[in-house]
Every structure is written in structure tokens, then in C-alpha cells.
Design an enzyme around this catalytic site. Structure first.
Site, PDB file in Angstrom:
ATOM      1  N   SER A   1       8.268   3.776  -0.706  1.00 21.89           N
ATOM      2  CA  SER A   1       7.134   2.950  -1.308  1.00 21.89           C
ATOM      3  C   SER A   1       6.888   3.400  -2.547  1.00 21.89           C
ATOM      4  O   SER A   1       6.634   2.337  -3.326  1.00 21.89           O
ATOM      5  CB  SER A   1       5.856   3.739  -0.592  1.00 21.89           C
ATOM      6  OG  SER A   1       4.731   2.995  -0.779  1.00 21.89           O
TER       7      SER A   1
ATOM      8  N   THR B   1       1.044  -1.163  -0.084  1.00 19.27           N
ATOM      9  CA  THR B   1       0.074  -0.119  -0.166  1.00 19.27           C
ATOM     10  C   THR B   1       0.898   1.178  -0.020  1.00 19.27           C
ATOM     11  O   THR B   1       1.845   1.261   0.536  1.00 19.27           O
ATOM     12  CB  THR B   1      -1.109  -0.004   1.233  1.00 19.27           C
ATOM     13  OG1 THR B   1      -1.847   0.978   0.974  1.00 19.27           O
ATOM     14  CG2 THR B   1      -0.408  -0.026   2.568  1.00 19.27           C
ATOM     15  N   GLU B   2       0.326   2.207  -0.709  1.00 19.68           N
ATOM     16  CA  GLU B   2       1.399   3.323  -0.894  1.00 19.68           C
ATOM     17  C   GLU B   2       2.008   4.188   0.164  1.00 19.68           C
ATOM     18  O   GLU B   2       2.892   4.730   0.015  1.00 19.68           O
ATOM     19  CB  GLU B   2       0.322   4.411  -1.684  1.00 19.68           C
ATOM     20  CG  GLU B   2      -0.130   4.116  -3.211  1.00 19.68           C
ATOM     21  CD  GLU B   2      -1.303   3.435  -3.298  1.00 19.68           C
ATOM     22  OE1 GLU B   2      -1.531   2.440  -2.583  1.00 19.68           O
ATOM     23  OE2 GLU B   2      -2.001   3.921  -4.217  1.00 19.68           O
ATOM     24  N   ASN B   3       1.198   4.045   1.334  1.00 20.01           N
ATOM     25  CA  ASN B   3       1.483   4.889   2.612  1.00 20.01           C
ATOM     26  C   ASN B   3       2.822   4.039   3.270  1.00 20.01           C
ATOM     27  O   ASN B   3       2.885   4.378   4.233  1.00 20.01           O
ATOM     28  CB  ASN B   3       0.315   4.966   3.455  1.00 20.01           C
ATOM     29  CG  ASN B   3      -0.567   3.968   3.743  1.00 20.01           C
ATOM     30  OD1 ASN B   3      -0.921   3.204   2.756  1.00 20.01           O
ATOM     31  ND2 ASN B   3      -1.055   3.748   5.254  1.00 20.01           N
TER      32      ASN B   3
END
Lengths: 235, 228, 228, 235
Positions: free
Chosen positions: C92, C50-52
Site C-alpha cells: 500500500s 486507502t492506506e490500510n
């Protein structure tokens, strides 16, 4: 050396109107709510704010916007469960928006911290978010040139910090925080726990102290998500 | 001409150490510049950075107690102080290139009046090796040079234009020599003399300097303790 | 025309999940694409990104057990699996942009025959928001789209040229729709039909598709379980 | 998923002649000696090697050079206590050298891993190491354009690793290793300790497993410095 400040109020007291301020966090995760609220109390205006989002509800960044402190926002995703603070002001032209793809936003901030004035990315090539930007081909593929992002101040939330400014972060609250530490002239960090020098194993330091200017301990910091569930409002 | 009364390396390093503030982040070049750490002013605590990813290191370990995973850029064993941190090479040079280091202190073959530095290569013979020098001179807030004022055969090392290959353009901010402390006025491309050995005349100093020495107000006496 | 027998979102997600290999690194877009995780094929273990800044997360926690420092890109609470890792946003997106993700699965407003994707903005009204979509479509090795085959009012979403603002140019590699599985032949800029609902004729499918459907060899039957 | 290989020999067996190979470490610190020696046993030739240095003595990278496996070296500092293996071959033209400033080398490798095909740096501007490179001005200051560096394989040394490839590094042995993990198509890591999934706290992972393809446990790995003190020679 000791970078500790006595209070969040003192930590943010010199941020002037017109400053560019990076604020860490992704939504509420890693958002330095107490520093933001101290800045609302201090009351500078005409700020340019760099954050992934645009606030949620009526606390934190949303409350800053409601307090009419923010002239411009640089972000990737100005939407949330309750984005009204930003949406209303954006739609009637009272706040400017620079929309940046999330990875480009992260890389531009890192570049600002790393002394890289510009770099090329495939992201946004051929889209309206690349309009007006230089394009160059490398190995037959087109890329967009992006510039670094720097700030006068960064407001950051970390988990543990020592007097030298070495930091660790909690879970996914890391996100933009370590990058923003690098890219601001003055980096102000709220840590949930201030520990003596040597207590953080040098191998697990995430942000080395050289990137940090001021630390203030905020034990048991507020979570934006829970404040919003409780329909909190600041001030 | 020859000048008999000159500072030795220890004394030059001592003088440079006086300009390092408490809490400053400092990178010391391999060799001569490393001596600066020994003369840290009482009550001040600079934090030393090394290119290979350590901040907050201390003295060398005792012989036989080296850990060869814990070395500095000169590949010498080091020890850590409380508050140290490890990081990868990209982060290490983000610190340098991003302007986070307060001062880098390097040796020099030549420094020009506009701040150009030559310190990595004498000519085009042999094996060239640059390391982190070119990053340091373009990144640190202050770039200080420690050097004998002249070469072994008496030629000026402070020159109007470097003849050796450059390490960086208009990058040096202050020069600590065996005779003087000289600032580089990079806006006007000139040397500004700040301190000189009290026994040395302006004329004698100028005679061993390859570019004009300007002054702004008083020139202080360069006074250092006996060290060896 | 209208087609009554179509796959629902669960079934489209199920079909997409069949193409995810064991050990694949996968990013699922917010909303509809998140359903793909529920249909992971028995015996395979994809690793979700996930991007975060989380790799290796699992299902949502029980209500009341959320930790709001542990969320995904949709700002929903998640849990970790053994072998998870946290990292900052630059790392990320290095994973994304650097080609380390095996597949990104996104929703779509429109996909063009050359692989152009429009999925972030309908027009120039309202508040624009892009998030990580433009990075994902330019970074992942495979960019898959999940979508109804037509809009609510029956207009094709697979088109010869997108009319909505682009998310990325020639980026989509495969489209899972409510009627078919279609590859994008980006070299020749054309749709290649791989699977279609067995009850659906080629003509009927073409009639609701805004660009020509090519075939290469057999078109397989798109068969999925009952799901809701 | 399990990325573990049974032996260093198996881990490097498919590296072909002509490949570009990144090798981690700074001098001997963090140098994957056992993987390098396994590669010497395998014997591919005409390799391009990317490392900060050029070997020391007659083990590790120096031994690879002596085994005539290296056609070109990309490095920042091809000197050491005993650099003869490289020096002799370089001076008589049997090995090519691309000299890169150390920070530019690190950033180019990171760029390769991060999908950034080119970036601008102040480093080397106006020097012979910038000759032939594009220069651009940003905010009135000149910068040199540098390209990403990628490799077919990376040989890396880490301290702990789990079956997913998550890694930690020991002390300053970190250096180039995490960057090289990102920039190679196939990243091969020797870990001093292979631990079960979940044993490495997700907050202290330095290299997430997505950047790692193969792991092999080498307990009690050799230190180049100590091998050289003992005048070791490989094979």
C-alpha cells in the site's frame, strides 16, 4: 510437520517479560484479539509492542496497556475512538512512545523480515520525526535513513491456515499481518479456519508457511469494534 | 598423493541429508546439491525452496508431463507437494536474505578456513553469471558445501585463502567432502574436523587439505552406505 | 478584516473534485477531504486508495451492514466496487511512496509559499499521531490541500513559513480554500493565484493571505454550485 | 476505465530507441514472448534490458539480442541451454553487461517501484560485485548499499487480468513479473485471459491495477522452452 498449537494459551505461553512483540491489525481490523487476551492471561510485563495504533476501549491492545504489560509502544497513530488506556499512561510518563510514519513503519517491518538492515525514504525528511537520523542525497533529492524493525514474537490474525503455516487473510484485515509474520523470530497466528495441507491453492497463499511458527484455530474470532460497541472489558 | 577410497557424489549427498531436520526449509543449489533431496531421511519432511518463487516442491514430473511455468532455479520442471506456495522474487529472496531458510547447500570451487566461499567464477574470462548464490550464502542460517576434497588434478579445495573470486565472506558453516565432514569455526577462522573416512589417517587427510585441520574432542568415522 | 462570502467545505470539496481525471488513483485524507468522493464528476471514475490496503472502494455500507474487516484509513466501514484489490501495508505504501498515486488530498493547519505543509500537530502537547500523512505528501504525484483560507480567529493559513511542525517540505502542489484556488510554484517558492471568488478583490484576498500572491496570466472566477 | 489494447503491436508501438525496458520471466517461465516479438517487429534499438537471464535459443530475448536491439543487459544469470545470442556479442564487446546478484536484482526493482532510492544488503559484500559501492556497518556487520532500478517500460506476462489491470499469475511464472509492474513508468502486460471487472476475487489479486498501464489479451501464449525444443527462430 504440523505447526498447530492446542490453544491460544499454549501458543503464547513462552513469551517472556521484556520481549518485543509485534501485533497485527489496523485498528480492530485484523487484530488478533484472542491471542492478545491469552497474553494478558499469561501476564508478561515490560513489553515493547509494535502495532499501527495504541488500542481502543478496554479490550485487545488497550487492555494489555491497562494490565501494565507495555513499557513502550512503536506505532504511527496512537489515537482511536477511546484511546484513554494509552493516553493517560503516555501523558504521565508511564509508557514510552516511538512515533513512526505509517509507511515507514510498514517498510521497516518488511525490511526486518527481508534482511535489509536500513533503507532510505523521502518520508519525514525535514520534519521532527527525522531528527537525529542520517540523511543522504540520491539524484539530487534528500532522503532519511531508516532501520529495520524486528521482534521476538509476532501475534497475527489470519483467515485460513494449513499445517505448514500457509495463510490467507480476510478483506482489509490483511494490513500489517503478513509483514509481521516475516519480521519476528517466532510468529504465532490465530486462524479462523485451519484446513488440511493442499486446501489452499498455492497461487493464492498470501503468507507462505516459512514465515509462520505456530498456528491456533480460533473460529468466529471477536471484532474489536463490536466488543467496544458492547462496552466489553478484558479481563 | 592420491587417495583411492573416496565417497562419490551420491554418498556425499547422502551424508549431508542426514543433517537436515524434519520440517527444515532447505535450498539446494543447481546440480550436485540437488541430489541431497533424494536421500531425505525416512520420517523427516524438509521443505524445499527454490529462488524463482516456490516453496514445497517435489520430484521432477514424468517426461512429457512438464509444465514449463513450474520449474526450479535450474530451469528444470518440478511438481508440487500439498502445502506448496508461490510468491514473487522479492519475497523469495526475503526468505533467503531475512534468515528464514534453515540451510542452503551449495557446490564450491574453494572454501577457506574462515568460511570464505568461491563458487561462481574461475577467473575473468568468459561470461560471468552469479544467480542467487551470493544471496544464499549471506542469508541461510546454515551454509553447507558439498565438494570433492580435491580438484581433478589433486589440488586442495579447502584452502587457507581463496584464489578464485569470492561468492561470500566467512559464510560457510559445514563442508561435506569426499573424505570428511568439516565445520568452519568462523570465530577463530579455522577448519574443525568432525568426521573422516575410517581408512584415512589424519596425516593423509591433512596432506590434501590446504589449511590446518583442528579437532575438538573425537573425530567420528564417516560411514555411508554403498550408493551410485 | 472579515469576509462574509466564503465557500463551505462541501463547495471546496466540489471544486477539488473537478480536477480529478477519469481513472485517476486518489487518496483522500480522513474527514474533510473524504467529501471529495461525493462530488465525482459525471462520467469520470476515479479509483480510491486507502492506506490500510484497499484499492477501488465505494460508499459506506448501510448502518448495520458493516463488516469491520472492511474499513478505510479512518476506520470507517466501506464497500467494494468491481475491480477492487486488497494488499498488505508495505504494498500500500509502495503505491504511495513509489509515485503511483495521481493525487493525495489532505487537510492543512498551514501551507507555506514553498509548499511546506503542517497538518499533523499543533504543538508539543498531547499525544502525537502521524498516520500516513508524511508518506502521502512525499509520494503522490499531486498533493492537494483543502482548507478554510483563514483560521477560526482570522489568521492566515497560507503563510510565508509554517510555525507548526512540518508534515513535509515543499510538497503541496495546489490549495483549494474557501476563497481561492492557488498553485504552489515550488521552483520559485511562491503562491500563484489561479481562481478567486468573483466578489472578492485581489487586495482583500491578499490581506488574509500570509505570503504574496503572484499571478500568471488571468485569474479565473471561482464559481461553484450551492451545496450544503 | 479500460486499459485494454487491441493488439501486442499497438501495446508496444511507442517504445523508443534508447529506452530502458524490464522484461519479466525467469528463463522461459513467465517470459512475455508475444510482447517481445511485437517489440522486435517495432524495432527500437539501443535498449537497456533488465531481465534475470540473457535469452535462450533464437526466440524471445535472445531474438531481440540477435536483432541488435540491446545495447546493455542488466541481469543475474546470462547463461542458458543455448546462450549464444548473448555470449557471442558480449565476448566481442557489442553488448554491455551489468551483473547483479539475483536477490539484489529483485530487491532493486522492488525498491524502484516502492520509492526507496537505496537500501543495504549483506549480499555481495567482500566480492567483486560490490566493488565501488558504498559499505556501511549496522549492528557490527558490513552491508553494501544498492540503488533502486526503474525502467521506462516493463513487458510482463500474467495469467488473468481485468480492465482495471488487476492481475494474477500462473504457477512459478510469477517470479519477477509483479515487481517489474511496479518499477516501470509504463507497464504493458500480456494476459492469457482478460476477464470482466469483478471476476478476480479482490483477495487473490497479486498485482493491483494501479501498477499496470496497458493490457493485451494473448490466449494460449507460447512457451520459450517448447519453442526452443522445436528449434524456432524469430522473426
Amino acid at each position: 510437520m504440523n505447526k498447530q498449537c492446542a490453544s491460544v494459551a499454549k501458543a503464547v505461553a513462552d513469551i517472556p517479560s521484556g520481549a518485543t512483540v509485534m501485533i497485527g491489525g489496523f485498528g480492530g481490523s485484523g487484530a488478533p484479539i484472542e491471542l492478545i487476551h491469552a497474553l494478558i492471561d499469561a501476564g508478561p510485563t515490560n513489553l515493547t509492542v509494535i502495532n499501527n495504533n495504541a488500542g481502543n476501549g478496554h479490550v485487545g491492545l488497550a487492555a494489555m496497556i491497562e494490565a501494565k504489560m507495555v513499557a513502550k509502544l512503536i506505532c504511527s497513530f496512537p489515537k482511536s475512538k477511546d484511546p484513554r488506556a494509552f493516553t493517560e499512561r503516555y501523558l504521565d510518563g508511564r509508557i514510552a512512545l516511538e512515533l513512526v510514519p505509517q509507511g515507514t513503519l510498514a517498510e521497516r517491518i518488511r525490511a526486518g523480515g527481508a534482511g535489509i538492515p536500513a533503507f532510505y525514504t523521502p518520508t519525514a525528511y525535514g520534519t521532527e520525526l527525522a531528527e537525529g537520523k542520517a540523511v543522504a542525497e540520491f539524484d539530487g533529492k534528500p532522503y532519511v535513513q531508516e532501520r529495520w524493525l524486528k521482534a521476538d514474537y509476532a501475534l497475527v490474525k489470519a483467515e485460513r491456515g494449513d499445517p505448514y503455516g500457509n495463510l490467507t487473510f480476510r478483506l482489509a484485515a490483511r494490513n500489517f499481518n503478513p509483514l509481521m509474520c516475516m519480521a519476528a523470530r517466532t510468529t504465532i497466528v490465530q486462524v479462523s479456519q485451519l484446513v488440511p495441507a493442499g486446501d489452499i491453492d498455492p497461487e493464492i497463499v498470501v503468507t507462505p508457511g516459512i514465515f509462520v511458527d505456530r498456528l491456533v484455530e480460533v473460529t468466529d474470532p471477536a471484532q474489536e469494534e463490536l466488543l467496544n460497541e458492547a462496552e466489553a472489558r478484558y479481563p | 598423493m592420491s587417495i583411492s577410497d573416496t565417497l562419490n557424489q551420491e554418498q556425499i549427498a547422502w551424508r549431508a541429508a542426514q543433517d537436515i531436520a524434519d520440517g527444515a526449509y532447505v535450498n539446494l543449489g543447481i546440480g550436485f546439491p540437488e541430489k541431497v533431496a533424494q536421500y531425505t531421511v525416512e520420517g523427516r519432511e524438509p521443505i524445499f525452496h527454490t529462488e524463482n518463487g516456490v516453496l514445497g516442491f517435489g520430484r521432477a514430473p514424468a517426461r512429457g508431463e512438464e509444465d514449463w511455468d513450474l520449474i526450479n532455479a535450474g530451469k528444470k520442471a518440478i511438481t508440487l507437494k500439498p502445502g506448496a506456495a508461490f510468491f514473487d522474487h522479492a519475497t523469495s529472496f526475503a526468505m533467503i536474505r531475512g534468515g528464514h531458510l534453515d540451510v542452503a547447500i551449495l557446490g564450491a570451487l574453494q572454501v577457506a578456513a574462515n568460511g570464505d566461499l568461491a563458487n561462481w567464477r574461475v577467473g575473468d574470462k568468459g561470461v560471468p553469471a552469479v544467480g542467487g548464490a551470493m544471496d544464499l550464502v549471506n542469508g541461510a542460517k546454515r551454509v553447507a558445501v558439498l565438494t570433492d576434497h580435491v580438484t581433478r588434478d589433486g589440488q586442495p579445495k579447502l584452502v587457507s585463502k581463496c584464489s578464485f573470486p569470492l561468492t561470500g565472506v566467512a559464510c560457510v558453516t559445514r563442508i561435506y567432502t569426499s573424505l570428511a565432514v568439516i565445520d568452519v569455526d568462523r570465530d577463530q577462522g579455522r577448519f574443525v574436523l568432525r568426521e573422516k573416512l575410517p581408512t584415512l589417517s589424519m596425516e593423509a587427510l591433512q596432506a590434501v587439505t590446504g589449511a590446518p585441520l583442528f579437532t575438538e574432542g573425537d573425530v567420528a568415522d564417516l560411514i555411508v552406505p554403498e550408493l551410485s
